[in-house]
Structure formats: C-alpha cells, structure tokens
Write a protein that holds these residues in place. Structure first.
Motif, PDB file in Angstrom:
ATOM      1  N   LEU A   1       0.569  -1.430   0.234  1.00  0.00           N
ATOM      2  CA  LEU A   1       0.144  -0.245   0.659  1.00  0.00           C
ATOM      3  C   LEU A   1       0.601   1.181  -0.135  1.00  0.00           C
ATOM      4  O   LEU A   1       0.578   2.247  -0.760  1.00  0.00           O
ATOM      5  N   LEU A   2       2.082   1.000   0.313  1.00  0.00           N
ATOM      6  CA  LEU A   2       2.938   2.557   0.715  1.00  0.00           C
ATOM      7  C   LEU A   2       3.636   2.508  -0.921  1.00  0.00           C
ATOM      8  O   LEU A   2       3.477   3.807  -1.067  1.00  0.00           O
ATOM      9  N   ASP A   3       4.057   1.427  -1.043  1.00  0.00           N
ATOM     10  CA  ASP A   3       4.783   2.185  -2.462  1.00  0.00           C
ATOM     11  C   ASP A   3       3.330   2.187  -3.633  1.00  0.00           C
ATOM     12  O   ASP A   3       3.680   3.448  -4.191  1.00  0.00           O
TER      13      ASP A   3
ATOM     14  N   SER B   1       9.233   5.897  -2.649  1.00  0.00           N
ATOM     15  CA  SER B   1       9.566   5.493  -0.848  1.00  0.00           C
ATOM     16  C   SER B   1      11.335   5.004  -0.537  1.00  0.00           C
ATOM     17  O   SER B   1      11.181   4.636  -1.798  1.00  0.00           O
ATOM     18  N   ARG B   2      11.123   5.389   0.524  1.00  0.00           N
ATOM     19  CA  ARG B   2      11.981   5.130   0.656  1.00  0.00           C
ATOM     20  C   ARG B   2      12.653   3.964   1.878  1.00  0.00           C
ATOM     21  O   ARG B   2      11.536   4.111   2.619  1.00  0.00           O
TER      22      ARG B   2
ATOM     23  N   THR C   1      13.108  14.927   8.775  1.00  0.00           N
ATOM     24  CA  THR C   1      12.709  15.737   8.363  1.00  0.00           C
ATOM     25  C   THR C   1      12.897  14.712   6.998  1.00  0.00           C
ATOM     26  O   THR C   1      14.161  14.419   6.538  1.00  0.00           O
ATOM     27  N   GLY C   2      11.972  14.899   6.135  1.00  0.00           N
ATOM     28  CA  GLY C   2      12.344  13.964   4.653  1.00  0.00           C
ATOM     29  C   GLY C   2      12.068  12.406   4.606  1.00  0.00           C
ATOM     30  O   GLY C   2      11.886  12.018   3.882  1.00  0.00           O
ATOM     31  N   THR C   3      11.972  11.917   5.702  1.00  0.00           N
ATOM     32  CA  THR C   3      10.900  10.161   5.774  1.00  0.00           C
ATOM     33  C   THR C   3      10.235  10.440   5.603  1.00  0.00           C
ATOM     34  O   THR C   3       9.931   8.908   4.743  1.00  0.00           O
TER      35      THR C   3
ATOM     36  N   ALA D   1       3.768   6.368   6.281  1.00  0.00           N
ATOM     37  CA  ALA D   1       4.715   5.413   6.814  1.00  0.00           C
ATOM     38  C   ALA D   1       4.261   4.811   8.328  1.00  0.00           C
ATOM     39  O   ALA D   1       3.919   3.890   9.062  1.00  0.00           O
ATOM     40  N   TYR D   2       2.807   6.024   9.292  1.00  0.00           N
ATOM     41  CA  TYR D   2       1.700   5.554  10.269  1.00  0.00           C
ATOM     42  C   TYR D   2       0.341   5.630   9.557  1.00  0.00           C
ATOM     43  O   TYR D   2       0.264   4.175  10.417  1.00  0.00           O
TER      44      TYR D   2
END
Length: 685
Positions: free
Chosen positions: A21-23, A33-34, A60-62, A67-68
């Motif tokens: 889902l994140l990707d 995504s990182r 910062t920048g994550t 992500a949550y």
C-alpha cells in the motif's frame, strides 16, 4: 501449521500488505518510497500486531505521515474500534486531514476492501455554538471569557487578541462570523478565512463546561461539535490533538471515541501539551466574575463568594512571584478553603429547576463556579497529590517598547500544575491502548530514555516499549555545516554587541536568506531594530504580520530574513535557497525562574539524579534540534546552522546537546562558515 506458527506468518503478511500500500501511494503521488519510510511502516505495523508501544524517530523528509497512516488504516479495517492520530498543533492536524489523508486514500482505496471513513475531533470551543448564535447564552465581556478558558485547546496563538481593538472592529468580526455560520457545514474555526480574534470568537462559541449538553440543549441535533463526535464514533481513523488526548487520559471524559491504537505525532511536545491542558490558574478577578454572573443569571445571594474573594485578595497582597516549594501558607489555605465552601453553597443554591433546563446563563454561571471549586480542591490537596504551586502576575503590553513584560502592580495569580504527568499518562494513555510516538526529534543521540521517562515509560511497572531511529534521507554532513561561535562571550541579558556583529557578518555573507531564531520576543525585536539600518536586505520580524504571511514572504523572497521566536523554531518548512542560514541566538534552556521546571529539577535531584541534565538540558536539546532542523528540508538544500552561544562548544553539557542535532559537518571557524555562505549566496544569484 500450528496456531503459534500462524501468528508470525499472519503478521509478516500484514507487514507486506502495508508495504504494498505504501509503494502504491507514493508512486501515485509521483514519488519514490525510501528505506526509512519502509522501515517505519514495518515497525508501526509490528507494534500494532504485538501491542508493544513504539517510539520512532523519523528525520525530516522520511515521509512519516504515510508511514504511520497506512498501518493505521490497514488495522482499522479489521478492528471494531477507530484508530487515532494525535498532533501537537492544529496546523499539522489540518494538514493530515486536508492534504495527507485525501491524497493517500485516493491512491490506495482501490486496493482496500471498503472505503475508509476519516473524522476530525477538536475541543468544543473550536466550533460555533448554534444555541449561542440564537441568543441562548448571555453576551459577555471578552475579558470575562478569557478568565475562564477552561483548558480548551490554545495551540494557535492569536497575538492580535492581546492587542485589543476598537469595538467597531469587534462588531464587524462578529457580523462576519454570523454570516459564515449560516453557510458552514462544520462550524470549525479553522475553516474561516481570514480568521478572527479570540475576542470575536468568544461571542459565538462555548467551552466544554459552559455547554448545556446534548440532553438539555434545544439545538443539540444541529450542534457542530456533537456532529463531529458522531462522525468520529463511526470513523475508521480519527484525527485529534494532544489537548484532547490529555482530557481523555486525565479526566476520563468521553471526548474521544473508544480506540485501541493511537499514533502521537509531534511526540516531543506531548509532555508539555498535556501539562498545559491540565494546569490551572485561580485569581480574585475570576471569583468576582463568577459571583457577578451567579447573581445576575441565577438570582442567588453571593455575599459569601465576595467575602471569600476579599479575604483571598488580602492574603495575596505583596506576595512575590515564583515557586512555592511547600504550597500555599496556612492563611492562604484557609482563604482557599473558605472560597471552596462558598462555591459549594452557590452551586447548590443555583441548581434551578427542570423547567428551565436550557438556561444558558445559568449554565454559564454554574460552569464558572465549578471551575473555581475544582481549583480550590486541587490547591488544598496539592502537597499530597504532588502538584506544583506558584504565584505569577499578568504582563502589560508596552506600545512604546513593543512587547509585554510582567507587571508587579497586577494582582497575584495562583497557578497549579502536575509535578509529573508520567503516572497519569501510563494509566490513562498507555494502559489498554497500543501507542506509537513519533517525531523528528525524539532521541538524544541514540537514547530514547529521556523522552520515555517523562511519559511514564520508565520505572517499576512501566509497560514494554521499543525505540527505533529510521534515519533521514538527507546527507547532513554534505548538505549542512554546524557553526558554533565559540569565541563569543557567554550570553547574558539581551544580545551582546559582539553577537550582533557576528549576526551581521553571517547575514552579509549569505546575502539574506536567513531564519534567525531567538529565545524571546524582545530579543528578536531588538535584533531586528538594531540590524535593519546596518543591512541592505529586508528583515521581517514576528509580529509585523500574521505568521502565515511572514513565512510566505520569506519563502517567496530568497534574500529576505525572518526573525522570530519559538513558534518559528518548530513551525517553518521552507525548502530551497530562501533558507540557507539558520541562526540560533542561544541554547534554549527553560527560564531559570520557570517554577514548573525548577520543581521538576529539584524532584530529580532529591531522588538522586541530575536535575539539570534530566530536565533543563533535555528540554534544550530537543528544542535546539527542532530549530536546527529548519535548515535542511529537501535533498537539494544546503546551508549553515550558526549557534551564537559559545557554551555549546565550551561547556561539558555541550556534547549532550550536540548529540540531539542532525550530524552536520561541525566547525568553530568563522572563516569556514562565512566562505560557505558566500558560495551559497553566489549560487543563489
């Protein structure tokens, strides 16, 4: 496969679904995504699955919001309870609801079993009260309402309200509010643009204690606040703020729906926000306002209240401001006890009858009496409940000097706050819920214990938790320099001539583009006044206009400088060349006369610890990191963080403070910092 073996497999499958889902979401938004974002999403999903609490530092920048939010959404679709997101500021609350969640859901909803319902919950005073608009509550002087804020959310400062203003302007604002109230679907103050002063808003809103309640209010079915709460009860994800979380945890009031998982964003602010929400202040003026309202709106005799106020006023004559290590003295306690009994009697006499249930004036009067009664009871039990008590006085605005200062001629105010919120948070927040706490500045070095201790996660009986730093996508040593002006004299009162000269040199080298952060409003204004004639770049200063307008101008004009205080330390996100120099005038230790910090330091020392390091240095480290974090906001940013406080390099605690900062390339050589800024200025032009 055994049941024991199935659980880890199910958990792993859940984590992979979250990553998918994140990707999908990041790709749909045109990004990539990182690894840090992946790691954080996995850690949050794992914490939800195991029930262990999680402290996660995400630079910062994550992309920590995604992500949550994605693990929360995945869990909420399987749970019979909503999941919660709590923020320190209304600004982030609005960003999550108005930007982050809509963009996210647009991209992931096709992969979900059903649509996701989102709700926003704020304190009652953030919504228009329809009953008050219809005349159900008596009109009041703005100063009366300010005396009884009742711990409502005040995370957005309204400087203009403190400045006052002509009544005609107030009238215009109220007329505009009434017109807006006929059109709005939510009644939410933040949707009113441009905004209005607190004075005007008080004319159309009520606090939680002033509210008649759903059973008595004739307009309860149309109440904006009640509708927001109904939406929350039926939602999958509820977004709220730390003040509401505090009321739920400390008071046990049903201001939030029942939830099983909560993510606390801006978690470095949680302890202070919770403390502020449950602190109280008692004054003689409050008693007089409450007595006058009770007489006017309930018809009772208020002689006992006025007598108690007079006695309390005599007991407070000439008392110095500051901490009361042993609480109120015997005479003052007797006066508070007398006031408590007078409030009890007045509340009993003012009950009224069921035929007048929707009497807004009576409710308003009784709510004020109840506030004073509860404050009296807290003050009388302060020592046994380990609460801190101190005297203070209101500030007076000096139009010639342009700032407010404590006025010794003002009546004394009695303040009370918990010595620690750790125990109550442990019981009210961490028990029965899975809590994820996240921030860009949650650890000092690699240690999460300083933050965990203040929140109730250390000591005997503490719940289990994990601390994880998922890093940052930025290459801090290559993107930024930390310059500490170790040759400057130790800071004293005001900014020294040497520090002003240093600041001028740095701004000239950078050609502007400087965000200058000061420990006080007066320091910022004095520095701006001193340097404007000496610089050929524009210098904006907090207070010149609204914060939003100032930050926008700073971002739009690459050679402009912005001077300001704590609200800028945490609230500015200006990527690009417009912010290539961040200057911090001094280490942001708490004020040495701060009663609550003093009391907490003493308590740590009495328990055998180091009060300065545990309280003052930890406080300063987190805020220093927040200020320094304004510099690098994207992978293309470059610049210098300059700290004009030599103690950061000369004192033993300097290493502790530097450990909280991003890993910039460090130097104490001004020539290196100036040369780097000149190169950046050349590239900018």
């Amino acid at each position: 496969m055994t049941e024991q073996a199935a659980e880890p497999a199910d958990a792993a499958a859940g984590e992979e679904f979250v990553i998918e889902l994140l990707d999908r979401a990041v790709a749909g938004m045109g990004g990539q995504s990182r690894s840090g974002q992946h790691e954080m999403a996995r850690q949050v999903a794992r914490a939800i699955d195991t029930g262990d609490h999680l402290l996660v530092q995400a630079g910062t920048g994550t992309g920590k919001s995604l992500a949550y939010l994605i693990p929360l959404i995945a869990h909420s679709l399987e749970s019979d309870k909503p999941t919660l997101v709590s923020t320190a500021t209304l600004a982030l609350q609005t960003q999550i609801v108005g930007r982050d969640l809509p963009r996210l859901l647009k991209n992931i909803t096709p992969a979900l079993d059903r649509p996701v319902k989102v709700a926003l919950v704020k304190g009652r005073s953030n919504y228009v009260c329809r009953h008050k608009l219809e005349g159900g509550f008596p009109s009041e002087e703005p100063s009366e309402g300010q005396l009884f804020s009742l711990g409502e959310d005040t995370s957005v400062p309204h400087f203009a309200a403190a400045m006052g203003g002509p009544s005609s302007q107030l009238g215009k604002e109220v007329v505009r509010l009434r017109e807006w109230a006929e059109k709005t679907a939510t009644g939410d103050r933040d949707e009113l643009l441009p905004g209005v002063t607190d004075r005007a808003w008080r004319q159309v809103s009520v606090t939680s204690m002033e509210c008649l309640g759903a059973q008595k209010c004739p307009l309860a079915a149309e109440c904006f606040s009640e509708l927001a709460r109904h939406d929350a009860a039926d939602a999958d994800v509820v977004v709220t703020n730390h003040a509401m979380l505090a009321v739920s945890a400390f008071e046990g009031l049903a201001v939030l729906p029942e939830y099983d998982v909560v993510v606390v964003d801006e978690a470095h602010e949680l302890q202070d926000r919770v403390t502020g929400a449950v602190s109280g202040q008692l004054s003689v003026a409050m008693v007089h306002v409450a007595a006058s309202g009770a007489r006017k709106h309930t018809g009772i005799t208020v002689d006992a209240l006025n007598n108690a106020a007079a006695n309390l006023e005599l007991a407070l004559v000439g008392v110095p401001g500051g901490l009361l290590p042993n609480g109120l003295n015997a005479e003052q306690l007797d006066c508070v006890d007398q006031l408590r009994e007078a409030c009890r009697a007045a509340l009993s006499d003012s009950k009224g009858d069921s035929n007048n249930a929707a009497d807004g004036g009576r409710q308003l009067a009784r709510s004020r009496l109840l506030v004073i009664l509860e404050l009296c009871e807290r003050l009388l039990a302060a020592r046994e409940n380990r609460e801190v008590v101190w005297f203070s006085r209101n500030s007076t605005f000096d139009p010639q000097q342009g700032y407010s200062a404590p006025d010794d001629t003002q009546p004394a105010l009695i303040n009370i706050a918990p010595l620690s919120v750790a125990g109550r948070l442990r019981e009210g927040l961490f028990e029965g819920h899975t809590v994820v706490l996240t921030s860009a500045t949650l650890a000092i070095g690699s240690a999460f214990e300083p933050a965990a201790g203040g929140l109730g996660l250390l000591g005997e009986g503490a719940p289990s938790w994990t601390g994880v730093d998922v890093g940052s996508p930025f290459d801090y040593p290559k993107q930024g320099i930390l310059y500490v002006a170790g040759h400057l004299p130790k800071p004293g009162r005001g900014m020294s001539p040497e520090a002003l000269d240093e600041l001028e040199t740095l701004i000239r080298a950078s050609g502007g583009g400087a965000l200058c952060l000061f420990s006080s409003r007066r320091a910022a204004e004095d520095a701006a006044e001193a340097l404007r004639p000496r610089l050929d770049v524009s210098v904006l200063c907090q207070g010149d206009s609204t914060m939003t307008a100032l930050v926008k101008q700073f971002a739009d004009e690459p050679d402009t400088c912005l001077f300001g205080t704590m609200s800028l330390w945490q609230g500015v996100d200006v990527p690009g060349g417009s912010c290539r120099l961040v200057v911090i005038d001094r280490i942001p230790f708490p004020r040495p006369d701060d009663p609550l910090m003093t009391a907490r330091s003493r308590a740590v020392a009495q328990a055998g610890g180091n009060g300065f390091m545990s309280v003052s240095a930890t406080h300063a480290a987190i805020r220093l990191a927040q200020g320094a974090g304004r510099l690098i906001r994207s992978t293309d940013d470059k610049g210098v963080v300059a700290v004009l406080d030599s103690r950061l390099s000369t004192e033993r605690y300097g290493g502790f403070l530097r450990a909280a900062l991003p890993p910039f390339w460090p130097t104490t050589d001004r020539k290196i910092a100036v040369a780097a800024l000149e190169r950046l200025a050349g590239a900018q032009s």
